[in-house]
Design a protein around this motif. Structure first.
Motif, PDB file in Angstrom:
ATOM      1  N   SER A   1      -5.762   5.998  -5.786  1.00 51.64           N
ATOM      2  CA  SER A   1      -6.185   5.275  -4.581  1.00 51.64           C
ATOM      3  C   SER A   1      -6.350   6.182  -3.369  1.00 51.64           C
ATOM      4  O   SER A   1      -7.026   5.807  -2.416  1.00 51.64           O
ATOM      5  CB  SER A   1      -5.179   4.164  -4.246  1.00 51.64           C
TER       6      SER A   1
ATOM      7  N   SER B   1       0.525   2.895  -5.431  1.00 52.88           N
ATOM      8  CA  SER B   1      -0.152   1.609  -5.626  1.00 52.88           C
ATOM      9  C   SER B   1      -1.597   1.689  -5.161  1.00 52.88           C
ATOM     10  O   SER B   1      -1.999   2.604  -4.449  1.00 52.88           O
ATOM     11  CB  SER B   1       0.564   0.496  -4.838  1.00 52.88           C
ATOM     12  N   VAL B   2      -2.372   0.694  -5.564  1.00 51.48           N
ATOM     13  CA  VAL B   2      -3.688   0.487  -4.971  1.00 51.48           C
ATOM     14  C   VAL B   2      -3.487  -0.104  -3.578  1.00 51.48           C
ATOM     15  O   VAL B   2      -2.401  -0.603  -3.254  1.00 51.48           O
ATOM     16  CB  VAL B   2      -4.544  -0.461  -5.833  1.00 51.48           C
TER      17      VAL B   2
ATOM     18  N   GLU C   1      -2.801   5.686  -9.649  1.00 52.09           N
ATOM     19  CA  GLU C   1      -3.877   4.752  -9.295  1.00 52.09           C
ATOM     20  C   GLU C   1      -5.137   5.455  -8.815  1.00 52.09           C
ATOM     21  O   GLU C   1      -6.226   4.879  -8.866  1.00 52.09           O
ATOM     22  CB  GLU C   1      -3.397   3.793  -8.195  1.00 52.09           C
TER      23      GLU C   1
ATOM     24  N   ALA D   1      -7.918   8.739 -11.059  1.00 49.09           N
ATOM     25  CA  ALA D   1      -6.769   8.041 -11.628  1.00 49.09           C
ATOM     26  C   ALA D   1      -5.952   8.985 -12.511  1.00 49.09           C
ATOM     27  O   ALA D   1      -6.488   9.899 -13.127  1.00 49.09           O
ATOM     28  CB  ALA D   1      -7.236   6.846 -12.446  1.00 49.09           C
TER      29      ALA D   1
ATOM     30  N   ASP E   1     -16.611   1.361 -11.125  1.00 48.72           N
ATOM     31  CA  ASP E   1     -15.643   1.395 -12.217  1.00 48.72           C
ATOM     32  C   ASP E   1     -16.264   0.670 -13.402  1.00 48.72           C
ATOM     33  O   ASP E   1     -16.680  -0.481 -13.281  1.00 48.72           O
ATOM     34  CB  ASP E   1     -14.354   0.697 -11.761  1.00 48.72           C
TER      35      ASP E   1
ATOM     36  N   PRO F   1       0.042   4.780  -1.138  1.00 49.42           N
ATOM     37  CA  PRO F   1      -0.732   5.909  -1.667  1.00 49.42           C
ATOM     38  C   PRO F   1       0.165   7.122  -1.895  1.00 49.42           C
ATOM     39  O   PRO F   1       1.211   7.265  -1.256  1.00 49.42           O
ATOM     40  CB  PRO F   1      -1.766   6.178  -0.568  1.00 49.42           C
TER      41      PRO F   1
ATOM     42  N   SER G   1       0.867  -1.176   0.000  1.00 48.20           N
ATOM     43  CA  SER G   1       0.000   0.000   0.000  1.00 48.20           C
ATOM     44  C   SER G   1       0.903   1.225   0.000  1.00 48.20           C
ATOM     45  O   SER G   1       1.577   1.510   0.990  1.00 48.20           O
ATOM     46  CB  SER G   1      -0.938   0.005   1.213  1.00 48.20           C
TER      47      SER G   1
ATOM     48  N   GLY H   1      -1.760  -3.732  -3.224  1.00 45.30           N
ATOM     49  CA  GLY H   1      -1.436  -4.063  -4.601  1.00 45.30           C
ATOM     50  C   GLY H   1      -0.178  -4.901  -4.736  1.00 45.30           C
ATOM     51  O   GLY H   1       0.477  -5.262  -3.754  1.00 45.30           O
TER      52      GLY H   1
ATOM     53  N   ARG I   1     -15.353  -0.682  -3.717  1.00 52.07           N
ATOM     54  CA  ARG I   1     -15.299   0.032  -2.434  1.00 52.07           C
ATOM     55  C   ARG I   1     -16.698   0.481  -2.067  1.00 52.07           C
ATOM     56  O   ARG I   1     -17.440   0.996  -2.912  1.00 52.07           O
ATOM     57  CB  ARG I   1     -14.362   1.234  -2.557  1.00 52.07           C
TER      58      ARG I   1
ATOM     59  N   HIS J   1      -3.175  -5.779  -9.397  1.00 54.68           N
ATOM     60  CA  HIS J   1      -3.856  -5.110  -8.288  1.00 54.68           C
ATOM     61  C   HIS J   1      -4.060  -6.103  -7.140  1.00 54.68           C
ATOM     62  O   HIS J   1      -5.083  -6.077  -6.449  1.00 54.68           O
ATOM     63  CB  HIS J   1      -5.176  -4.493  -8.715  1.00 54.68           C
TER      64      HIS J   1
END
Length: 418
Positions: free
Chosen positions: A137, A92-93, A135, A142, A295, A37, A35, A96, A275, A387
């Motif tokens: 995230s 990253s997500v 990402e 994005a 999405d 972010p 993770s 991920g 989510r 992911h």
């Protein structure tokens, strides 16, 4: 002043060895995987790692007003124009894999090493770029860095984006050293780029099925993100009879099912709710509202729009059945991108063994394609999973990707040393 290139080492570190240096940064013990972010401690460490690696190679580094990192190999050109640019992202997500983003950055550094070992002095400048918040995230949009750079998002909207903890992008960017007053379209920076080639781990099974290590990208499916908010009535879980409830969680559950059903009625469509957040989120509380993030992707933009419209209709029906209301808001939308055909053909000449594949995943190269000649290379992922912690690249394939990228950069930049 541009730093002079250092002499090449006897043996380049290679993409696999560079990736190994990142293996402990941003590990997520709860989710598994990584993770990272944007502007988190982990992503900041990776950004500093990239800048240090670039400086070790004698590349001149800078950070633009949108937080994009740049490392320049000018080779005595002076003016930074018509550059061949490569790179990717480091965020990253949540939970991920290790390769989504960082492989493209590590491979860019390794490609410079390979070119130095070949004795190349490029005729056109070569630059490495790292884009923030690819990402989405943390702030929900994005490719935020490349969208800001190209004018693909209004700066005021970007400044007011909030992360899950309520922090605005403006505040987080300021804490990271940017001046949020000046984020937004940057024609001067864009004007330096002649060509952009992004290397990325493949996020599917195309190369596994073809038994090839590297592919050339052809297109990116149109895709977008929407926010559905279902509002009901918060109440006590123990004292409110079932027939007296206006429970948005029940409507949300029906919407998730409808998302799958609608997508299945449109061949080739992909629709996902990844989510869902109830408010207030107590175990013994009937939620007052539930927000879902949607999405949707399809190669035909008209189909993407039709899928979203149908999902919205089903959401209205599901909410009404529970005495609730629902609102739909678009967070980001990217139409289907077909990479520059002339550039793709040139990559085909340089990499004659590489197949051509499309992708359902969004990338900064797709955002930049609106105004620049862009292309992509994909590196085999034997798991076919992305992911996710299961995402993987074998060391030999990582090296094959870095060598392919070096061949492309040499072919596009040319030799300035005769």
């Amino acid at each position: 002043m541009t730093a002079a290139p250092q002499a090449a080492a006897a043996a380049p570190p290679g993409a696999a060895r560079l990736m190994a240096e990142l293996a402990d940064t941003g590990r997520d013990a709860a989710r598994g995987g990584y993770s990272r972010p944007v502007y988190s401690t982990a992503e900041h460490e990776l950004r500093e790692w990239f800048l240090d690696q670039a400086r070790q190679r004698g590349l001149d580094t800078e950070t633009d007003r949108n937080g994009v990192l740049w490392a320049w190999w000018d080779a005595g050109h002076g003016a930074r124009q018509d550059a061949v640019v490569t790179g990717s992202h480091l965020d990253s997500v949540p939970g991920g894999g290790a390769f989504d983003g960082p492989l493209g950055v590590a491979s860019a550094l390794a490609a410079v090493d390979h070119l130095r070992n070949r004795g190349l002095t490029p005729r056109r400048p070569i630059a490495l770029a790292v884009f923030p918040e690819e990402e989405g995230s943390r702030f929900g949009v994005a490719c935020l860095g490349s969208r800001l750079l190209t004018g693909g998002i209004d700066p005021d909207k970007a400044r007011n984006l909030r992360d899950p903890d309520g922090n605005t992008f403006a505040d987080v960017a300021a804490a990271a050293g940017l001046d949020p007053r000046f984020i937004g379209p940057d024609p001067e920076v864009l004007g330096r780029i002649g060509t952009f080639v992004e290397l990325h781990v493949e996020q599917g099974r195309g190369l596994v099925d073809l038994d090839r290590p590297v592919a050339i990208g052809s297109s990116i499916l149109g895709h977008g993100r929407w926010r559905l908010t279902v509002a009901g009535q918060g109440n006590h879980a123990g004292t409110t009879l079932m027939e007296d409830r206006r429970d948005p969680m029940l409507a949300a559950a029906a919407i998730v099912q409808a998302v799958r059903d609608v997508a299945l009625r449109h061949p080739g469509a992909r629709a996902t709710v990844g989510r869902m957040v109830p408010v207030p989120g107590g175990t013994n509380v009937i939620a007052s509202s539930v927000t879902l993030w949607l999405d949707v992707r399809h190669a035909d933009d008209a189909v993407t729009a039709a899928v979203v419209e149908r999902i919205h209709a089903e959401a209205l029906r599901a909410a009404a059945a529970e005495g609730c209301t629902v609102t739909l808001g678009e967070e980001s939308l990217s139409p289907t991108v077909h990479f520059d055909p002339a550039l793709r053909a040139r990559l085909g000449d340089l990499l004659p063994e590489a197949p051509v594949l499309d992708t359902g995943a969004g990338h900064d190269a797709g955002v930049l394609a609106a105004g620049l000649a862009t292309a992509m290379l994909f590196v085999r992922n034997p798991s076919g999973v992305s992911h996710s912690p299961e995402e993987h690249v074998e060391d030999d394939d990582a090296e094959a990707g870095a060598l392919a990228l070096a061949d492309v950069l040499e072919g596009l930049a040319g030799r300035g040393d005769g």
